[in-house]
Design an enzyme around this catalytic site. Sequence first.
Site, mmCIF file in Angstrom:
data_model
loop_
_atom_site.group_PDB
_atom_site.id
_atom_site.type_symbol
_atom_site.label_atom_id
_atom_site.label_comp_id
_atom_site.label_asym_id
_atom_site.label_seq_id
_atom_site.Cartn_x
_atom_site.Cartn_y
_atom_site.Cartn_z
ATOM 1 N N GLU A 26 60.630 -0.577 -7.360
ATOM 2 C CA GLU A 26 61.384 0.609 -7.734
ATOM 3 C C GLU A 26 60.442 1.764 -8.081
ATOM 4 O O GLU A 26 59.296 1.553 -8.463
ATOM 5 C CB GLU A 26 62.301 0.299 -8.930
ATOM 6 C CG GLU A 26 63.430 -0.660 -8.565
ATOM 7 C CD GLU A 26 64.332 -1.014 -9.739
ATOM 8 O OE1 GLU A 26 65.511 -1.318 -9.489
ATOM 9 O OE2 GLU A 26 63.852 -0.989 -10.891
ATOM 10 N N CYS A 50 58.902 -5.420 -21.924
ATOM 11 C CA CYS A 50 59.007 -4.743 -20.629
ATOM 12 C C CYS A 50 59.799 -5.568 -19.625
ATOM 13 O O CYS A 50 59.455 -6.715 -19.344
ATOM 14 C CB CYS A 50 57.607 -4.451 -20.081
ATOM 15 S SG CYS A 50 57.632 -3.554 -18.522
ATOM 16 N N GLU A 70 50.696 -3.680 -12.935
ATOM 17 C CA GLU A 70 49.546 -3.144 -13.665
ATOM 18 C C GLU A 70 48.599 -2.535 -12.639
ATOM 19 O O GLU A 70 47.964 -3.246 -11.852
ATOM 20 C CB GLU A 70 48.853 -4.263 -14.446
ATOM 21 C CG GLU A 70 47.431 -3.976 -14.903
ATOM 22 C CD GLU A 70 47.280 -2.741 -15.768
ATOM 23 O OE1 GLU A 70 46.463 -1.863 -15.407
ATOM 24 O OE2 GLU A 70 47.971 -2.644 -16.798
ATOM 25 N N SER A 77 48.337 1.776 -22.801
ATOM 26 C CA SER A 77 49.427 1.218 -23.600
ATOM 27 C C SER A 77 48.854 0.559 -24.844
ATOM 28 O O SER A 77 48.246 -0.511 -24.761
ATOM 29 C CB SER A 77 50.214 0.202 -22.770
ATOM 30 O OG SER A 77 50.858 0.832 -21.684
ATOM 31 N N HIS A 123 50.694 0.556 -28.363
ATOM 32 C CA HIS A 123 51.936 -0.058 -28.854
ATOM 33 C C HIS A 123 51.839 -0.803 -30.191
ATOM 34 O O HIS A 123 52.828 -1.404 -30.619
ATOM 35 C CB HIS A 123 52.530 -0.998 -27.803
ATOM 36 C CG HIS A 123 52.825 -0.356 -26.493
ATOM 37 N ND1 HIS A 123 53.407 0.896 -26.395
ATOM 38 C CD2 HIS A 123 52.617 -0.775 -25.212
ATOM 39 C CE1 HIS A 123 53.532 1.217 -25.110
ATOM 40 N NE2 HIS A 123 53.067 0.239 -24.382
ATOM 41 N N ASN A 167 63.753 1.777 -24.610
ATOM 42 C CA ASN A 167 64.938 1.690 -23.771
ATOM 43 C C ASN A 167 65.397 0.236 -23.741
ATOM 44 O O ASN A 167 64.735 -0.614 -23.144
ATOM 45 C CB ASN A 167 64.621 2.195 -22.364
ATOM 46 C CG ASN A 167 64.135 3.630 -22.393
ATOM 47 O OD1 ASN A 167 64.865 4.538 -22.769
ATOM 48 N ND2 ASN A 167 62.874 3.843 -22.027
ATOM 49 N N CYS A 207 61.539 4.236 -19.012
ATOM 50 C CA CYS A 207 60.311 3.477 -19.238
ATOM 51 C C CYS A 207 60.634 2.060 -19.712
ATOM 52 O O CYS A 207 61.402 1.859 -20.648
ATOM 53 C CB CYS A 207 59.470 4.194 -20.288
ATOM 54 S SG CYS A 207 57.919 3.379 -20.670
#
Length: 357
Positions: free
Chosen positions: A103, A130, A171, A225, A227, A301, A343
């Site tokens: 996608e 994720c 990645e 990333s 986090h 999200n 995201c």
Amino acid sequence: MKSNIYNLTFTALENYFIEHGENHSKAASKAKIIYNYLYRNIPHGLSERITNLLERDFDCNFNFVEITEQRNSEDAVKFLFELKSGETPAAGGIASACNAAVEAVLMRHDYGNALCISTQVGCNMGCAFCQSSTQKKIRNLEPYEMVLQILKAQEANGEKISRLTLMGIGEPLDNYENVKDFIDIIGHKDGLSIAPRHITVSTCGLVPEMKRLLSEKIPCNLAVSLHAPNDEIRSRLMPVNQVYGINELLAAVREITAVKNKKTTLEYIMLDGVNDSDDCARELVSLLKGIYCYVNLIPYNETNLGFKRSSADRIKAFYSILIQGGIRAVVRREFGGEIKAACGQLRADVGANIVRP
């Protein structure tokens, strides 16, 4: 199996013509003509001999990447791409490892259109929050499969892509060589000519490859990333932290920013009750002191992975602590949540990997 012509860097195309008897000047001229044809739709006017030569040695099929689904919102478009190798599917109709789906998301900004593309089929990084990581890596994408995501998105919407983020499925630095060639291809002045400052490569923190980007002077921005403010939380969220811990990761960020004299983006997803407390914010301030960076706070999200989004008030309080502590920070604008294009939500369904008759 022949290489797809969209795999070729400009230098590789020049060398091809040199190997077939052209001098350097004519080889460069022919490579320019081909790039203008492939990426700018300028008629090539090449001789029949050259055309036949290219068709003999390369696969010139523009349709090995096809849009099979498109979802639209006011400011975003999500594409499902089917990747085709031309090979016969395995028994039972399931695609071989060379056939799959990924996608990409087109995001419309006031300053231009950005496309977030995928770089792998699936992902092995295993980040707990994720959706993309729920589909294990099947294979890397070749440069042409990344290039054609851009060309197909432009064709479908009639809109020029001027900015690119490698933040979709996969990645990017786990597919280093192909990503390097891809950046070379899309950045060339005779092709798509996307400026280096408009190309951003995201990574979960593969430190050796981050340093390769620097040493090989790959022209792009870097988004890391992070986090979490400490190894304990980050290791729970991101398995890569057990290999490259926060101190090693941020040492690499310091090195990169010192050499490039440019801020590195540190991504920080806001997870309710996990990494969003005032203590986490203060710890992050201490951790990032002296690093030339800014923190991109990302409202989570929600998917089916069990994490919840931090409240708006919690995000605001976290942001305020960073700013008061002298850390540059922004709260990321949200795109495409209603079409599951935001995201962390990208995941090409396994069912899309079935080759249709």
